[in-house]
Design a protein around this motif. Structure first.
Motif, PDB file in Angstrom:
ATOM      1  N   LEU A   1       0.914  -1.202   0.193  1.00  8.16           N
ATOM      2  CA  LEU A   1       0.039   0.011   0.132  1.00  8.16           C
ATOM      3  C   LEU A   1       0.840   1.221  -0.061  1.00  8.16           C
ATOM      4  CD1 LEU A   1      -2.969  -0.780   2.520  1.00  8.16           C
ATOM      5  CD2 LEU A   1      -3.097  -0.042   0.230  1.00  8.16           C
ATOM      6  N   ALA A   2       0.528   2.093  -0.934  1.00 14.13           N
ATOM      7  CA  ALA A   2       1.280   3.285  -0.904  1.00 14.13           C
ATOM      8  C   ALA A   2       0.281   4.702  -1.111  1.00 14.13           C
ATOM      9  CB  ALA A   2       2.283   3.244  -2.210  1.00 14.13           C
ATOM     10  N   VAL A   3       0.952   5.679  -0.905  1.00 12.32           N
ATOM     11  CA  VAL A   3       0.142   7.138  -1.527  1.00 12.32           C
ATOM     12  C   VAL A   3       1.115   7.754  -2.151  1.00 12.32           C
ATOM     13  CG1 VAL A   3      -0.256   9.192  -0.598  1.00 12.32           C
ATOM     14  CG2 VAL A   3      -1.046   7.327   0.959  1.00 12.32           C
ATOM     15  N   ASN A   4       0.591   8.059  -3.613  1.00 17.76           N
ATOM     16  CA  ASN A   4       1.302   8.803  -4.571  1.00 17.76           C
ATOM     17  C   ASN A   4       1.727   9.955  -3.737  1.00 17.76           C
ATOM     18  OD1 ASN A   4       2.514   9.874  -6.610  1.00 17.76           O
ATOM     19  ND2 ASN A   4       0.318  10.060  -7.877  1.00 17.76           N
ATOM     20  N   ARG A   5       3.155  10.494  -3.877  1.00 22.30           N
ATOM     21  CA  ARG A   5       3.702  11.535  -3.281  1.00 22.30           C
ATOM     22  C   ARG A   5       3.507  11.678  -1.817  1.00 22.30           C
ATOM     23  NH1 ARG A   5       3.600  16.474  -7.724  1.00 22.30           N
ATOM     24  NH2 ARG A   5       3.709  15.177  -9.711  1.00 22.30           N
ATOM     25  N   GLY A   6       3.122  10.589  -1.119  1.00 20.71           N
ATOM     26  CA  GLY A   6       2.748  10.779   0.289  1.00 20.71           C
ATOM     27  C   GLY A   6       3.336   9.442   1.026  1.00 20.71           C
ATOM     28  N   SER A   7       2.763   9.265   2.209  1.00 19.31           N
ATOM     29  CA  SER A   7       3.259   8.140   3.102  1.00 19.31           C
ATOM     30  C   SER A   7       1.905   7.169   3.553  1.00 19.31           C
ATOM     31  CB  SER A   7       3.689   8.304   4.255  1.00 19.31           C
ATOM     32  OG  SER A   7       3.828   7.451   5.284  1.00 19.31           O
ATOM     33  N   ALA A   8       1.841   5.990   3.011  1.00 21.38           N
ATOM     34  CA  ALA A   8       0.592   5.323   3.566  1.00 21.38           C
ATOM     35  C   ALA A   8       0.790   4.980   4.996  1.00 21.38           C
ATOM     36  CB  ALA A   8       0.666   3.912   2.651  1.00 21.38           C
ATOM     37  N   ALA A   9       1.737   4.975   5.674  1.00 21.79           N
ATOM     38  CA  ALA A   9       1.901   4.602   7.088  1.00 21.79           C
ATOM     39  C   ALA A   9       1.478   5.726   7.658  1.00 21.79           C
ATOM     40  CB  ALA A   9       3.411   4.377   7.536  1.00 21.79           C
ATOM     41  N   ALA A  10       1.429   6.890   7.338  1.00 23.47           N
ATOM     42  CA  ALA A  10       0.915   8.082   7.852  1.00 23.47           C
ATOM     43  C   ALA A  10      -0.399   8.280   7.770  1.00 23.47           C
ATOM     44  CB  ALA A  10       1.818   9.653   7.242  1.00 23.47           C
ATOM     45  N   LEU A  11      -0.831   8.212   6.636  1.00 29.09           N
ATOM     46  CA  LEU A  11      -2.395   8.205   6.232  1.00 29.09           C
ATOM     47  C   LEU A  11      -3.020   7.409   7.049  1.00 29.09           C
ATOM     48  CD1 LEU A  11      -4.520   9.637   4.236  1.00 29.09           C
ATOM     49  CD2 LEU A  11      -4.135   7.514   2.850  1.00 29.09           C
ATOM     50  N   LEU A  12      -2.501   5.851   7.134  1.00 32.57           N
ATOM     51  CA  LEU A  12      -3.472   5.116   7.739  1.00 32.57           C
ATOM     52  C   LEU A  12      -3.185   5.111   9.427  1.00 32.57           C
ATOM     53  CD1 LEU A  12      -3.441   2.054   5.359  1.00 32.57           C
ATOM     54  CD2 LEU A  12      -5.022   4.025   5.507  1.00 32.57           C
ATOM     55  N   ALA A  13      -1.938   5.832   9.690  1.00 29.33           N
ATOM     56  CA  ALA A  13      -1.362   5.942  11.108  1.00 29.33           C
ATOM     57  C   ALA A  13      -1.314   4.335  11.651  1.00 29.33           C
ATOM     58  CB  ALA A  13      -2.394   6.503  11.814  1.00 29.33           C
ATOM     59  N   VAL A  14      -0.829   3.617  10.765  1.00 32.44           N
ATOM     60  CA  VAL A  14      -0.691   2.261  11.270  1.00 32.44           C
ATOM     61  C   VAL A  14       0.899   1.836  11.139  1.00 32.44           C
ATOM     62  CG1 VAL A  14      -2.865   1.291  10.578  1.00 32.44           C
ATOM     63  CG2 VAL A  14      -1.016   1.038   8.914  1.00 32.44           C
ATOM     64  N   ALA A  15       1.325   0.743  11.630  1.00 33.98           N
ATOM     65  CA  ALA A  15       2.776   0.298  11.568  1.00 33.98           C
ATOM     66  C   ALA A  15       2.655  -1.266  11.388  1.00 33.98           C
ATOM     67  CB  ALA A  15       3.697   0.695  12.745  1.00 33.98           C
ATOM     68  N   ARG A  16       4.099  -1.763  11.455  1.00 33.05           N
ATOM     69  CA  ARG A  16       4.018  -3.379  11.399  1.00 33.05           C
ATOM     70  C   ARG A  16       3.118  -4.218  12.143  1.00 33.05           C
ATOM     71  NH1 ARG A  16       9.788  -5.789  13.247  1.00 33.05           N
ATOM     72  NH2 ARG A  16       8.121  -7.037  14.183  1.00 33.05           N
ATOM     73  N   GLU A  17       2.573  -5.106  11.779  1.00 27.93           N
ATOM     74  CA  GLU A  17       1.705  -6.003  12.468  1.00 27.93           C
ATOM     75  C   GLU A  17       0.175  -5.789  12.169  1.00 27.93           C
ATOM     76  OE1 GLU A  17       2.912  -8.720  13.726  1.00 27.93           O
ATOM     77  OE2 GLU A  17       5.005  -8.308  14.037  1.00 27.93           O
ATOM     78  N   ARG A  18       0.024  -4.552  12.059  1.00 24.89           N
ATOM     79  CA  ARG A  18      -1.451  -3.958  12.086  1.00 24.89           C
ATOM     80  C   ARG A  18      -2.066  -4.709  10.873  1.00 24.89           C
ATOM     81  NH1 ARG A  18      -3.657   0.257  14.652  1.00 24.89           N
ATOM     82  NH2 ARG A  18      -5.906  -0.111  14.858  1.00 24.89           N
ATOM     83  N   GLU A  19      -3.321  -5.018  11.097  1.00 27.35           N
ATOM     84  CA  GLU A  19      -4.507  -5.730  10.417  1.00 27.35           C
ATOM     85  C   GLU A  19      -5.154  -4.901   9.561  1.00 27.35           C
ATOM     86  OE1 GLU A  19      -5.579  -9.668  12.696  1.00 27.35           O
ATOM     87  OE2 GLU A  19      -7.073  -8.200  12.773  1.00 27.35           O
ATOM     88  N   LEU A  20      -5.051  -5.015   8.273  1.00 23.93           N
ATOM     89  CA  LEU A  20      -5.939  -4.175   7.372  1.00 23.93           C
ATOM     90  C   LEU A  20      -7.026  -5.063   6.551  1.00 23.93           C
ATOM     91  CD1 LEU A  20      -2.820  -2.177   5.905  1.00 23.93           C
ATOM     92  CD2 LEU A  20      -4.690  -1.439   7.819  1.00 23.93           C
ATOM     93  N   LEU A  21      -8.376  -4.628   6.397  1.00 26.21           N
ATOM     94  CA  LEU A  21      -9.128  -5.459   5.745  1.00 26.21           C
ATOM     95  C   LEU A  21      -9.679  -4.863   4.429  1.00 26.21           C
ATOM     96  CD1 LEU A  21     -11.063  -7.926   6.648  1.00 26.21           C
ATOM     97  CD2 LEU A  21     -12.679  -6.087   7.494  1.00 26.21           C
ATOM     98  N   VAL A  22      -9.103  -5.302   3.336  1.00 21.15           N
ATOM     99  CA  VAL A  22      -8.989  -4.745   2.235  1.00 21.15           C
ATOM    100  C   VAL A  22     -10.376  -5.525   1.122  1.00 21.15           C
ATOM    101  CG1 VAL A  22      -7.791  -4.492  -0.304  1.00 21.15           C
ATOM    102  CG2 VAL A  22      -6.594  -4.604   1.967  1.00 21.15           C
ATOM    103  N   ARG A  23     -11.185  -4.532   0.670  1.00 24.44           N
ATOM    104  CA  ARG A  23     -12.285  -5.023  -0.118  1.00 24.44           C
ATOM    105  C   ARG A  23     -12.648  -4.289  -1.241  1.00 24.44           C
ATOM    106  NH1 ARG A  23     -16.578  -6.686   3.247  1.00 24.44           N
ATOM    107  NH2 ARG A  23     -15.492  -6.183   5.240  1.00 24.44           N
ATOM    108  N   ARG A  24     -13.548  -4.782  -2.132  1.00 26.55           N
ATOM    109  CA  ARG A  24     -13.864  -3.662  -3.350  1.00 26.55           C
ATOM    110  C   ARG A  24     -15.021  -2.922  -2.760  1.00 26.55           C
ATOM    111  NH1 ARG A  24     -16.737  -7.627  -7.760  1.00 26.55           N
ATOM    112  NH2 ARG A  24     -16.721  -5.706  -8.751  1.00 26.55           N
ATOM    113  N   ALA A  25     -14.582  -1.538  -3.375  1.00 29.76           N
ATOM    114  CA  ALA A  25     -15.464  -0.382  -2.759  1.00 29.76           C
ATOM    115  C   ALA A  25     -17.000  -0.448  -3.248  1.00 29.76           C
ATOM    116  CB  ALA A  25     -14.842   0.942  -3.471  1.00 29.76           C
TER     117      ALA A  25
END
Lengths: 293, 293, 293
Positions: A269-293
Motif C-alpha cells: 500500500l502506498a500514497v502517491n507523493r505521500g506516506s501510507a503509514a502516515a495516512l493510515l496511522a499504522v505500522a508493522r503487524e497491524r491488520e488491514l481489511l481490503v475489499r472492493r469499494a
C-alpha cells in the motif's frame, strides 16, 4: 577468475565505524574477496525486515556468501543467548548470521538449508569475543573464511537444520468477501508491505484498476516478536480509506492510496507523493481489511 | 599479489560527494588500490573522536596506508594554517592527514612515528589546491601515491617527529577513594567513553558486579580544544546516579546505568536500552566521579 | 590491466537497499568492474543538482562509464514517460541514465554527446522491468554491460543527439551596475551555488577583498522545472545583506556572508560557521542582486 563475493546486510547504520571495521576484518582474512553492502539501514533490531530485504536481494547478487547481522534488542539474556550460525543452501550460496530467523526466508528462497553449523566457538573467531560486536568478532571472520575457500564443516559445530530458529510470517486470510492482511514491513517512504498475494486479491474478486476500500482492523498484535521502535499503533480501528488497485503510482492522484506490486513483487500500500503509514496511522503487524469499494 | 589497501576515515558525512570524489582521485592515481571506508561520520571537527576511532580500528584492517581527515572548525586562519603530513610508523603502516593530532594515537599504537613529511606542497597534490577540500587535493593523492608504491621521502619536505602536533588525552585520577574520570567521547548511542582503565577501577576498590555511584563533578572544561557541537554541558554538578560495574548490558535492567568495557576495550558508561549521555546530561570533557556505592 | 570503473551517482539515499542492489546487478553482469559511489544523496528528484554534481566530479574519476539516476517526481505519467538513454561523449566516457537533462552538463564537459541510444528496451534489461526501479532493471545492467566491453550500439535503439532532453541553466545578467544572479543549487551546508562567473563579477566592477551587498530580488521562479522540496521561498524581496568578496571562509568573521569560489570552481555564497540559505531565507531559483557596497 572473478573475486569471491560477500553480500553484507545489517542494522549497523552509518553513524559509526561498525561496517567499516567488518570490511577491514574481511579484507584481512580474505584479501581477494569483494564485499557488496546491500544495506546497513535495516531498522534496528527488526529481524523480520532484515529477513524480507535479504530475500528480496538474492536474485540480484552473485554472492557466494551472504553475511547478515540484525540482532534482537539486548534483553535479559543479551546477544550471547542466541546462536551464531552458518548455513549451506540447496542452491549453493552460504548464509552467515545470528540464529534468529534472519537467514531463513533467504535459505528457503535458495531451496532450503541443507547443512548448518554453530559458529559461536569457530576457530576463525577473533579473541576476545566482545559482548556486543559479534559482527566483527564472529560473523565477518567466518564469512571471510568461507569466501576464501575454507570448508564450512571446519568452521563450527554441526547443527540439525530442524533446530534452527524459524521466522513465522503472517498470511492474509479471506474474510466475508474481503481480504484480511497484515503489515509485514514499513519502508522508509511509508509504503506498507503486506502479506497478501495477487492470487488472493483476485480470489477475493478484486481486479486491477478497480476502486477498493482499506479498513483499519482491530489493534496491532506483535505476536511473539517485539514491535518495531517506529511501531506506534495509532490507526483508529474501523476507519475506512478509499484506495485503488493500480499498477503504478501515476494511476492515482497525488495524496491518494493505491494497492500495487512493488519492485520486489510484494503487494504493498502506498500514497502517491505521500506516506501510507502516515495516512493510515499504522505500522508493522497491524491488520488491514481490503475489499472492493 | 593482493591489492594495496587504504583505510579511509573522515568527518565528511554522506550528504555530499566529498567521499566519492576522494575515491575517484585514489582510483585515478592508484588503480589497483582498494579503499576501505572505516567511517565518515566522525562528528564534524572532532579531532579527538577521530583519533580515538582511528586507533580503535587498527587491529582490524590490513591497510598499508591510513588516510584520515578531520579538520578543526575553519577559524581565523582557516585550514591552511595547519600542516598536511604523512608519517611512517615503526610497525610499517603509513598515516596521511592533517597535523592536528588526529594521527597521533594511531601512530603511538603502531610503535610511534619514525619519519614525518610536510606534504602541503607535495608533487602529488592536485592544482589548484582549493581552500576547503584538502582531502581531494592533497591527502587522497598522497595516500594513493603511497599505496601505489611511491617512496614517502619524495612526497614532501622532511619534518622532525618532535615538531608534530600532539594530542593530549586526560587521564583518570584517584580522588578520596573514588576515581575522577573524564568523558573522552560520546558515541551515537549516547554511550560515554571514559579515560579510566580497569586497572584504575580495581585500584580504587571496585569489583565486577558491584554497585557503584557516578557523580557529575564540576563543569566541563574543554581545555585548549573546542568543545564538540553536541557538547551542551547541562549535567547538574553534584548529582549522583546509581550504576553497576558489569560485563554486558544484560547485567542491568532496562534504563539502568552500567560501567563496562566496550568492544574497543575502553571503559564506558551506558544505559541498557537508553542513553547515558541523556541520563547524566553530560558530554565530552565532563568530569565524573565514580565510586563504590 | 586495471578494472573498468563505473562512477555511480543517484538520489537513492542510504535508507534502503537500492544502491546495494544496483551494485549486485553490476557485479553479476561485469564481475571485474569496480564501482565508485560518487554520492547517493542528491536531493530527491533534483535533476539540476544531480547534473551539476555529476559535472563537478568528472575531473576526479577515471570512470569509463558514468551511471546517474535522478528522476523527476512521479507525476501524471510516471517515470515510464521519460526515455532511458546511453550516450558516448566526444572525450570517450559513456553516460547512462534517464533522458531528463541529468547527463547533459557532463556530456557537454566531455566535449558533447556524439552517439545516443534509447535503452528502454535494451536486451540487457532485467525482466520484468518494474515501474519504479529502473536503476536496477535498466540503468545498472546497461552500465555493467558497457563496462564489460559490450558495444554501445547493440544496447538500444539509436537516437539523434538533437532529440535528447536538454538542461537549461540560468545565466547571471548585468543590471544597473550590479549582477543579477540565480541560485542554482543549495548544498548540505546551506552554501548557495550561483550562476555567476568571476569574469562577470569583475566586469561589474567587483574586486577580491571588497565589501559587497546582496539583495534578495523578486520572487523565486521555478521555470519549467519543479522547485526542490526544500525550496521554501521565504526571502523578503528588497532585503539587503552586507557581504565580502573573499577567497576563504577565514576572510570574514563568524556569521558573516562571503562570496567565494568553491572547491568545484563555482561562485557561491556562504556564511562562515553558518548557513547562507538560512541567513537569506532563499533557495533554488531565487534571484539575488550582487553589487559593490
Amino acid at each position: 577468475m572473478p573475486s569471491p563475493v560477500i553480500a553484507f546486510l545489517s542494522d549497523y547504520g552509518h553513524a559509526d565505524e561498525f561496517v567499516g571495521v567488518c570490511h577491514g576484518v574481511i579484507a584481512k582474512r580474505a584479501p581477494s574477496a569483494r564485499v557488496i553492502d546491500l544495506t546497513h539501514s535495516i531498522p534496528r533490531h527488526d529481524v523480520r525486515a532484515g529477513a524480507l530485504v535479504l530475500r528480496g536481494t538474492l536474485a540480484y547478487t552473485p554472492a557466494q556468501v551472504h553475511l547478515a547481522v540484525v540482532d534482537p534488542e539486548v534483553g535479559a539474556l543479551g546477544i550471547n543467548a542466541r546462536r551464531a550460525i552458518a548455513l549451506r543452501s540447496a542452491a549453493g550460496p552460504l548464509l552467515v548470521g545470528p540464529d534468529t530467523g534472519l537467514l531463513m526466508l533467504a535459505a528457503e528462497w535458495l531451496g532450503g538449508a541443507i547443512e548448518a553449523f554453530d559458529i559461536g566457538h569457530s576457530p576463525e573467531r577473533l579473541e576476545p569475543v566482545s559482548a556486543t560486536f559479534h559482527g566483527r568478532d564472529i560473523f565477518a571472520p567466518v564469512a571471510a573464511a568461507l569466501a576464501d575457500g575454507a570448508p564450512l564443516p571446519g568452521l563450527g559445530e554441526p547443527l540439525a537444520v530442524e533446530e534452527l530458529c524459524g521466522l513465522e510470517l503472517s498470511v492474509a486470510q479471506p474474510l466475508d468477501g474481503a481480504l484480511l492482511t497484515h503489515v509485514l514491513r514499513c519502508d522508509h517512504f511509508g509504503n506498507l508491505i503486506l502479506d497478501a498475494s495477487h492470487e488472493q486479491l483476485r480470489a477475493a474478486g478484486m481486479r486491477l484498476g478497480e476502486a477498493l476500500t482499506v479498513e483499519v482492523a482491530g489493534s496491532g498484535d506483535g505476536g511473539s516478536e517485539i514491535a518495531g521502535s517506529a511501531g506506534a499503533e495509532r490507526g483508529v480501528a474501523g476507519e475506512v480509506h478509499p484506495a485503488r488497485y493500480a499498477s503504478t503510482f501515476a494511476d492515482v492522484a497525488p495524496g491518494e492510496l493505491l494497492l500495487y506490486e512493488d519492485a520486489q513483487l510484494m503487494v504493498a500500500l502506498a500514497v502517491n507523493r505521500g506516506s501510507a503509514a502516515a495516512l493510515l496511522a499504522v505500522a508493522r503487524e497491524r491488520e488491514l481489511l481490503v475489499r472492493r469499494a
